[in-house]
Design a protein around this motif. Structure first.
Motif, PDB file in Angstrom:
ATOM      1  N   PRO A  20       0.831  -1.208   0.000  1.00 27.59           N
ATOM      2  CA  PRO A  20       0.000   0.000   0.000  1.00 27.59           C
ATOM      3  C   PRO A  20       0.866   1.259   0.000  1.00 27.59           C
ATOM      4  O   PRO A  20       1.994   1.258   0.517  1.00 27.59           O
ATOM      5  N   LEU A  21       0.324   2.319  -0.569  1.00 28.36           N
ATOM      6  CA  LEU A  21       1.042   3.591  -0.678  1.00 28.36           C
ATOM      7  C   LEU A  21       0.366   4.646   0.178  1.00 28.36           C
ATOM      8  O   LEU A  21      -0.823   4.924   0.002  1.00 28.36           O
ATOM      9  N   ALA A  22       1.100   5.201   1.112  1.00 28.14           N
ATOM     10  CA  ALA A  22       0.604   6.336   1.891  1.00 28.14           C
ATOM     11  C   ALA A  22       0.796   7.599   1.070  1.00 28.14           C
ATOM     12  O   ALA A  22       1.878   7.836   0.527  1.00 28.14           O
ATOM     13  N   VAL A  23      -0.249   8.405   0.971  1.00 27.96           N
ATOM     14  CA  VAL A  23      -0.236   9.575   0.082  1.00 27.96           C
ATOM     15  C   VAL A  23      -0.789  10.796   0.815  1.00 27.96           C
ATOM     16  O   VAL A  23      -1.754  10.686   1.580  1.00 27.96           O
ATOM     17  N   ASP A  24      -0.190  11.951   0.550  1.00 18.83           N
ATOM     18  CA  ASP A  24      -0.707  13.215   1.085  1.00 18.83           C
ATOM     19  C   ASP A  24      -0.333  14.320   0.109  1.00 18.83           C
ATOM     20  O   ASP A  24       0.552  14.142  -0.752  1.00 18.83           O
ATOM     21  N   THR A  25      -1.001  15.448   0.213  1.00 15.34           N
ATOM     22  CA  THR A  25      -0.699  16.580  -0.661  1.00 15.34           C
ATOM     23  C   THR A  25      -0.553  17.861   0.156  1.00 15.34           C
ATOM     24  O   THR A  25      -1.147  18.003   1.221  1.00 15.34           O
ATOM     25  N   GLU A  26       0.241  18.769  -0.384  1.00 15.72           N
ATOM     26  CA  GLU A  26       0.333  20.136   0.142  1.00 15.72           C
ATOM     27  C   GLU A  26      -0.050  21.079  -0.989  1.00 15.72           C
ATOM     28  O   GLU A  26       0.490  20.985  -2.089  1.00 15.72           O
ATOM     29  N   THR A  27      -0.997  21.958  -0.719  1.00 18.56           N
ATOM     30  CA  THR A  27      -1.492  22.895  -1.728  1.00 18.56           C
ATOM     31  C   THR A  27      -1.369  24.329  -1.202  1.00 18.56           C
ATOM     32  O   THR A  27      -1.024  24.551  -0.041  1.00 18.56           O
ATOM     33  N   MET A  28      -1.691  25.274  -2.048  1.00 22.28           N
ATOM     34  CA  MET A  28      -1.624  26.683  -1.644  1.00 22.28           C
ATOM     35  C   MET A  28      -2.786  27.090  -0.751  1.00 22.28           C
ATOM     36  O   MET A  28      -2.797  28.185  -0.197  1.00 22.28           O
ATOM     37  N   GLY A  29      -3.769  26.222  -0.615  1.00 22.87           N
ATOM     38  CA  GLY A  29      -4.936  26.523   0.214  1.00 22.87           C
ATOM     39  C   GLY A  29      -5.916  25.377   0.112  1.00 22.87           C
ATOM     40  O   GLY A  29      -5.573  24.280  -0.337  1.00 22.87           O
ATOM     41  N   LEU A  30      -7.156  25.628   0.487  1.00 26.41           N
ATOM     42  CA  LEU A  30      -8.139  24.566   0.577  1.00 26.41           C
ATOM     43  C   LEU A  30      -9.189  24.586  -0.536  1.00 26.41           C
ATOM     44  O   LEU A  30     -10.127  23.795  -0.511  1.00 26.41           O
ATOM     45  N   VAL A  31      -9.025  25.483  -1.510  1.00 27.31           N
ATOM     46  CA  VAL A  31      -9.954  25.553  -2.637  1.00 27.31           C
ATOM     47  C   VAL A  31      -9.267  24.921  -3.842  1.00 27.31           C
ATOM     48  O   VAL A  31      -8.343  25.504  -4.421  1.00 27.31           O
ATOM     49  N   THR A  32      -9.696  23.728  -4.219  1.00 28.38           N
ATOM     50  CA  THR A  32      -8.966  22.931  -5.201  1.00 28.38           C
ATOM     51  C   THR A  32      -8.753  23.663  -6.522  1.00 28.38           C
ATOM     52  O   THR A  32      -7.646  23.663  -7.071  1.00 28.38           O
ATOM     53  N   HIS A  33      -9.802  24.295  -7.052  1.00 29.16           N
ATOM     54  CA  HIS A  33      -9.670  24.968  -8.346  1.00 29.16           C
ATOM     55  C   HIS A  33      -8.718  26.160  -8.284  1.00 29.16           C
ATOM     56  O   HIS A  33      -8.062  26.482  -9.269  1.00 29.16           O
ATOM     57  N   LEU A  77      -3.371   4.965   1.153  1.00 31.07           N
ATOM     58  CA  LEU A  77      -3.702   5.364   2.513  1.00 31.07           C
ATOM     59  C   LEU A  77      -3.642   6.875   2.624  1.00 31.07           C
ATOM     60  O   LEU A  77      -2.665   7.494   2.194  1.00 31.07           O
ATOM     61  N   TYR A  78      -4.674   7.476   3.206  1.00 30.13           N
ATOM     62  CA  TYR A  78      -4.755   8.927   3.362  1.00 30.13           C
ATOM     63  C   TYR A  78      -5.261   9.274   4.762  1.00 30.13           C
ATOM     64  O   TYR A  78      -5.890   8.463   5.425  1.00 30.13           O
ATOM     65  N   HIS A  79      -5.028  10.522   5.130  1.00 27.47           N
ATOM     66  CA  HIS A  79      -5.756  11.102   6.259  1.00 27.47           C
ATOM     67  C   HIS A  79      -6.544  12.275   5.681  1.00 27.47           C
ATOM     68  O   HIS A  79      -5.965  13.280   5.255  1.00 27.47           O
ATOM     69  N   PHE A  80      -7.851  12.141   5.643  1.00 27.42           N
ATOM     70  CA  PHE A  80      -8.796  13.015   4.942  1.00 27.42           C
ATOM     71  C   PHE A  80      -8.619  12.868   3.433  1.00 27.42           C
ATOM     72  O   PHE A  80      -8.223  13.788   2.721  1.00 27.42           O
ATOM     73  N   ALA A  81      -8.920  11.663   2.970  1.00 23.58           N
ATOM     74  CA  ALA A  81      -8.749  11.305   1.559  1.00 23.58           C
ATOM     75  C   ALA A  81      -9.553  12.186   0.618  1.00 23.58           C
ATOM     76  O   ALA A  81      -9.133  12.435  -0.517  1.00 23.58           O
ATOM     77  N   ARG A  82     -10.698  12.634   1.068  1.00 26.12           N
ATOM     78  CA  ARG A  82     -11.580  13.420   0.201  1.00 26.12           C
ATOM     79  C   ARG A  82     -10.848  14.595  -0.441  1.00 26.12           C
ATOM     80  O   ARG A  82     -10.950  14.832  -1.650  1.00 26.12           O
ATOM     81  N   PHE A  83     -10.073  15.327   0.340  1.00 25.09           N
ATOM     82  CA  PHE A  83      -9.359  16.482  -0.187  1.00 25.09           C
ATOM     83  C   PHE A  83      -8.236  16.066  -1.130  1.00 25.09           C
ATOM     84  O   PHE A  83      -8.075  16.618  -2.227  1.00 25.09           O
ATOM     85  N   ASP A  84      -7.438  15.092  -0.702  1.00 25.01           N
ATOM     86  CA  ASP A  84      -6.290  14.679  -1.511  1.00 25.01           C
ATOM     87  C   ASP A  84      -6.728  14.063  -2.836  1.00 25.01           C
ATOM     88  O   ASP A  84      -6.116  14.324  -3.877  1.00 25.01           O
TER      89      ASP A  84
END
Length: 211
Positions: A20-33, A77-84
């Motif tokens: 399994p692959l643990a995955v996370d993202t870092e973005t400039m904020g919380l609005v995907t578009h 694997l995510y923590h709060f997968a919905r956003f990532d």
């Protein structure tokens, strides 16, 4: 344990296998578009973490990374997968599933608390202490400093162990099947977010407003 830093894609041959692959993202904020994907963290649980940084104006053409994320034979694997999931779909063009979300699992079995952050889970379930000092830092900066790299890496470092601990509790409480149903729905939930339903509950009886 080593943190590997890459620009725009993973090198050839990295993270091959079936784990399994643990995955996370870092973005400039919380609005995907609006808020671009800056860094993606990924680990197979072997002890190393890989960070892929995307520059301003990136084309997000990352064939090695997207091939791994799109591999339906490998659990993510995510923590709060919905956003990532939404960020990865929107910027990299792949749905990084199947999914195990530690935040959803926590909410299903840790009903004695309303504290379901990653730091809360690692403290209680693993006895590990995480620093969240860099959580709101500038991930779009030209230089990602060592403190940011350590923070980003720590967001995937514990997910394999947390999955194991949470699966025990899900089984104990008889909630494994409902958890899996939630995980299976997350790709659709992410697509709804991208399509504009991020703030609306389409399952609610209340009709809400038209937009």
């Amino acid at each position: 344990m080593t943190i590997h830093f890459h620009e725009e894609d993973l090198p050839d041959g990295v993270l091959e296998g079936t784990a399994p692959l643990a995955v996370d993202t870092e973005t400039m904020g919380l609005v995907t578009h609006r808020d671009r994907l800056c860094v993606l963290q990924i680990s197979d649980g072997s002890g190393d973490e890989h960070l892929v940084r995307f520059s301003p104006g990136s084309t997000y053409e990352a064939p090695n990374l997207t091939r791994l994320l799109a591999d339906e034979s490998r659990l993510k694997l995510y923590h709060f997968a919905r956003f990532d999931l939404a960020a990865i779909q929107y910027y990299l063009g792949v749905m990084a599933a199947p999914v195990f979300c530690t935040k959803i699992a926590s909410k299903l079995v840790r009903t004695y608390t309303d504290r379901h952050g990653l730091k809360n889970l690692t403290d209680e379930l693993l006895g590990e202490s995480m620093s969240k000092q860099q959580q709101s830092s500038d991930w779009g900066a030209e230089d990602i400093n060592e403190a940011q790299r350590e923070y980003a890496a720590s967001d995937v470092r514990y997910l394999h162990r947390l999955k194991d601990a949470l699966e025990v509790r899900l089984e104990r409480e008889g909630r494994s099947e409902i958890a899996q149903a939630c995980f299976d729905f997350l790709p659709a939930r992410a697509l709804l977010d991208i399509a504009g339903w991020e703030g609306r509950d389409i399952f609610s009886h209340n009709e809400g407003f038209y937009a």
